[in-house]
Every structure is written in C-alpha cells, then in structure tokens.
Scaffold this motif. Structure first.
Motif, PDB file in Angstrom:
ATOM      1  N   VAL A  74     -88.342  25.238  16.090  1.00  0.00           N
ATOM      2  CA  VAL A  74     -89.628  25.544  15.478  1.00  0.00           C
ATOM      3  C   VAL A  74     -90.308  26.653  16.274  1.00  0.00           C
ATOM      4  CG1 VAL A  74     -91.913  24.628  14.922  1.00  0.00           C
ATOM      5  CG2 VAL A  74     -89.897  23.250  14.496  1.00  0.00           C
ATOM      6  N   ILE A  75     -90.473  26.448  17.560  1.00  0.00           N
ATOM      7  CA  ILE A  75     -91.084  27.464  18.415  1.00  0.00           C
ATOM      8  C   ILE A  75     -89.987  28.202  19.166  1.00  0.00           C
ATOM      9  CG2 ILE A  75     -92.626  27.866  20.357  1.00  0.00           C
ATOM     10  CD1 ILE A  75     -94.213  25.402  19.351  1.00  0.00           C
ATOM     11  N   GLY A  76     -89.209  27.469  19.934  1.00  0.00           N
ATOM     12  CA  GLY A  76     -88.054  28.048  20.608  1.00  0.00           C
ATOM     13  C   GLY A  76     -86.822  27.868  19.734  1.00  0.00           C
ATOM     14  N   ILE A  77     -85.820  28.677  19.959  1.00  0.00           N
ATOM     15  CA  ILE A  77     -84.587  28.580  19.182  1.00  0.00           C
ATOM     16  C   ILE A  77     -83.508  27.939  20.049  1.00  0.00           C
ATOM     17  CG2 ILE A  77     -82.829  29.879  17.920  1.00  0.00           C
ATOM     18  CD1 ILE A  77     -85.561  30.004  16.597  1.00  0.00           C
ATOM     19  N   LEU A 103     -91.542  24.672   8.991  1.00  0.00           N
ATOM     20  CA  LEU A 103     -91.333  25.531  10.150  1.00  0.00           C
ATOM     21  C   LEU A 103     -89.881  25.515  10.606  1.00  0.00           C
ATOM     22  CD1 LEU A 103     -94.551  24.657  12.176  1.00  0.00           C
ATOM     23  CD2 LEU A 103     -94.112  26.725  10.830  1.00  0.00           C
ATOM     24  N   LEU A 104     -89.260  24.338  10.558  1.00  0.00           N
ATOM     25  CA  LEU A 104     -87.858  24.203  10.978  1.00  0.00           C
ATOM     26  C   LEU A 104     -86.933  24.951  10.023  1.00  0.00           C
ATOM     27  CD1 LEU A 104     -85.792  22.917  12.899  1.00  0.00           C
ATOM     28  CD2 LEU A 104     -85.779  20.934  11.386  1.00  0.00           C
ATOM     29  N   TRP A 105     -87.204  24.876   8.739  1.00  0.00           N
ATOM     30  CA  TRP A 105     -86.341  25.499   7.727  1.00  0.00           C
ATOM     31  C   TRP A 105     -86.183  26.996   7.961  1.00  0.00           C
ATOM     32  CZ3 TRP A 105     -87.203  29.221   3.978  1.00  0.00           C
ATOM     33  CH2 TRP A 105     -86.172  29.383   3.054  1.00  0.00           C
ATOM     34  N   ARG A 106     -87.251  27.645   8.377  1.00  0.00           N
ATOM     35  CA  ARG A 106     -87.200  29.093   8.607  1.00  0.00           C
ATOM     36  C   ARG A 106     -86.126  29.502   9.609  1.00  0.00           C
ATOM     37  NH1 ARG A 106     -92.536  31.493  10.716  1.00  0.00           N
ATOM     38  NH2 ARG A 106     -91.077  31.304  12.383  1.00  0.00           N
ATOM     39  N   ASN A 107     -85.897  28.703  10.636  1.00  0.00           N
ATOM     40  CA  ASN A 107     -84.992  29.071  11.731  1.00  0.00           C
ATOM     41  C   ASN A 107     -83.648  28.369  11.683  1.00  0.00           C
ATOM     42  OD1 ASN A 107     -86.889  30.807  12.927  1.00  0.00           O
ATOM     43  ND2 ASN A 107     -87.904  29.064  13.882  1.00  0.00           N
ATOM     44  N   LYS A 136     -77.649  28.064   5.076  1.00  0.00           N
ATOM     45  CA  LYS A 136     -78.865  27.420   5.545  1.00  0.00           C
ATOM     46  C   LYS A 136     -79.240  26.372   4.512  1.00  0.00           C
ATOM     47  CE  LYS A 136     -83.008  29.448   5.542  1.00  0.00           C
ATOM     48  NZ  LYS A 136     -83.515  29.591   6.840  1.00  0.00           N
ATOM     49  N   PRO A 137     -80.075  25.427   4.876  1.00  0.00           N
ATOM     50  CA  PRO A 137     -80.423  24.368   3.923  1.00  0.00           C
ATOM     51  C   PRO A 137     -81.151  24.932   2.699  1.00  0.00           C
ATOM     52  CG  PRO A 137     -81.297  23.878   6.112  1.00  0.00           C
ATOM     53  CD  PRO A 137     -80.748  25.252   6.154  1.00  0.00           C
ATOM     54  N   GLU A 138     -80.960  24.273   1.588  1.00  0.00           N
ATOM     55  CA  GLU A 138     -81.737  24.604   0.393  1.00  0.00           C
ATOM     56  C   GLU A 138     -83.167  24.103   0.623  1.00  0.00           C
ATOM     57  OE1 GLU A 138     -80.786  26.345  -2.411  1.00  0.00           O
ATOM     58  OE2 GLU A 138     -79.049  26.759  -1.144  1.00  0.00           O
ATOM     59  N   PHE A 139     -84.127  24.917   0.265  1.00  0.00           N
ATOM     60  CA  PHE A 139     -85.531  24.662   0.613  1.00  0.00           C
ATOM     61  C   PHE A 139     -86.074  23.343   0.037  1.00  0.00           C
ATOM     62  CE2 PHE A 139     -90.101  25.132  -0.111  1.00  0.00           C
ATOM     63  CZ  PHE A 139     -90.518  25.332   1.197  1.00  0.00           C
TER      64      PHE A 139
END
Length: 178
Positions: free
Chosen positions: A107-110, A87-91, A24-27
């Motif tokens: 963000v909301i839907g995957i 929000l995007l980073w989380r998913n 996943k991306p680095e924060f």
C-alpha cells in the motif's frame, strides 16, 4: 489479457529468464470481496444508534465517551476494509517466469514475494461467490516452509494454473537432467 510488467518488477527478472504470464487482480471481485466484510459493522452501527434513540438513554459524559469510542472503532473498521483493497489493488501484480513466481504488493511500501518453481508443492484454484459471478478465481501456491502465495481474483484461473503447472514440471525435469 497480458499486463505489462512494472519497471521495478522487471529488475527482478534476469536477462535469460522468460516471462510466461503476468497479470493483476480484476478490480470488482477483488474489492467486493473485502467490502462484503463491512456489512456486519454497518448493521452494528445502525442497531447501536437506534438503541440509544429508542430507549432515550441520557447523554451524560460517560455515555457520550462510550458512543464516541464505539462509533470511531466501527467507522475505522468500515473505512479500512473498504479503502485498503483499493490502495492495495493499485500496486498488486503477478508474474510467472520459467524459473520463479513473483508477486508485487503493498500500500505504502512495495514488497516482493519471490518463489522458485522447484519449491512449489501444490497449486490450487479457489473460486468464491464473487469469483463465480465475474469469472475469476484465486490461485493458491503452496511451497516448502513459506506462507502460501495467492494470485487473487485473476481472470481465467484455470489457464494460469496450467501455465504454472507446466512451468513447474518443465523446471523440475530440466533440473533432474543436470
């Protein structure tokens, strides 16, 4: 560093499919890339406010409505460009298997982007200013007839490039043998 693949993403991976890399991306570089875009709206906000104060512009109803409209647009731009990446980073997760590239995002839907290895035409590594500072990079995967797939702000992008490039070559060779 290997990340565990989320459960919902594992449902896309077939039983006889081998996972070669996940991440996943680095924060910090991922979020700083987007937050840098808030500098111009923030400067505009400060300049505009000081303009009204310096020139003592009377606060009549049309002026007040214009100020509210202008500030609400700028605040929305600043808020959305700094909150959306968080929000995007989380998913956001990436996976490379011996058959496909899978990106999980939303963000909301995957949403899932799935790209078969035999469609991949070109793989590039892009490194911006934040990427150089944090030792990350973006893998850009170009394929036939689709928007490029991007692995944003990943650690060791050249190692991931080699993993993907090797997988593509092996997949194409195995397919030719059939």
């Amino acid at each position: 560093m290997k990340h565990s693949v989320p459960e919902d993403m594992m449902k896309l991976i077939k039983a006889n499919e081998k996972v070669l890399w996940t991440g996943k991306p680095e924060f910090k570089p991922f979020t700083l890339r987007s937050i840098a875009g808030t500098i111009i709206p923030l400067i505009s906000l400060i300049w505009f406010a000081s303009f009204f104060i310096y020139f003592h512009i009377p606060l009549i109803i049309p002026t007040i409505l214009f100020i509210i409209f202008f500030f609400s647009i700028l605040i929305f731009v600043i808020f959305s460009s700094s909150l959306y990446p968080l929000l995007l980073w989380r998913n956001l997760y990436y996976a490379i298997t011996d058959r496909r590239v899978i990106v999980r995002k939303g963000v909301i839907g995957i949403d899932y982007d799935v790209l078969n290895l035999d469609y991949i035409q070109q793989i590039n590594v892009d490194r911006g200013v934040w990427d150089k500072i944090y030792g990350t990079g973006t893998l850009v995967i170009r394929a036939v007839g689709v928007t490029p797939v991007r692995f944003l702000s990943i650690k060791r992008p050249f190692k991931v490039y080699e993993i993907l490039n090797t997988a593509v070559r092996k997949y194409v060779e195995d397919k030719r043998k059939l």
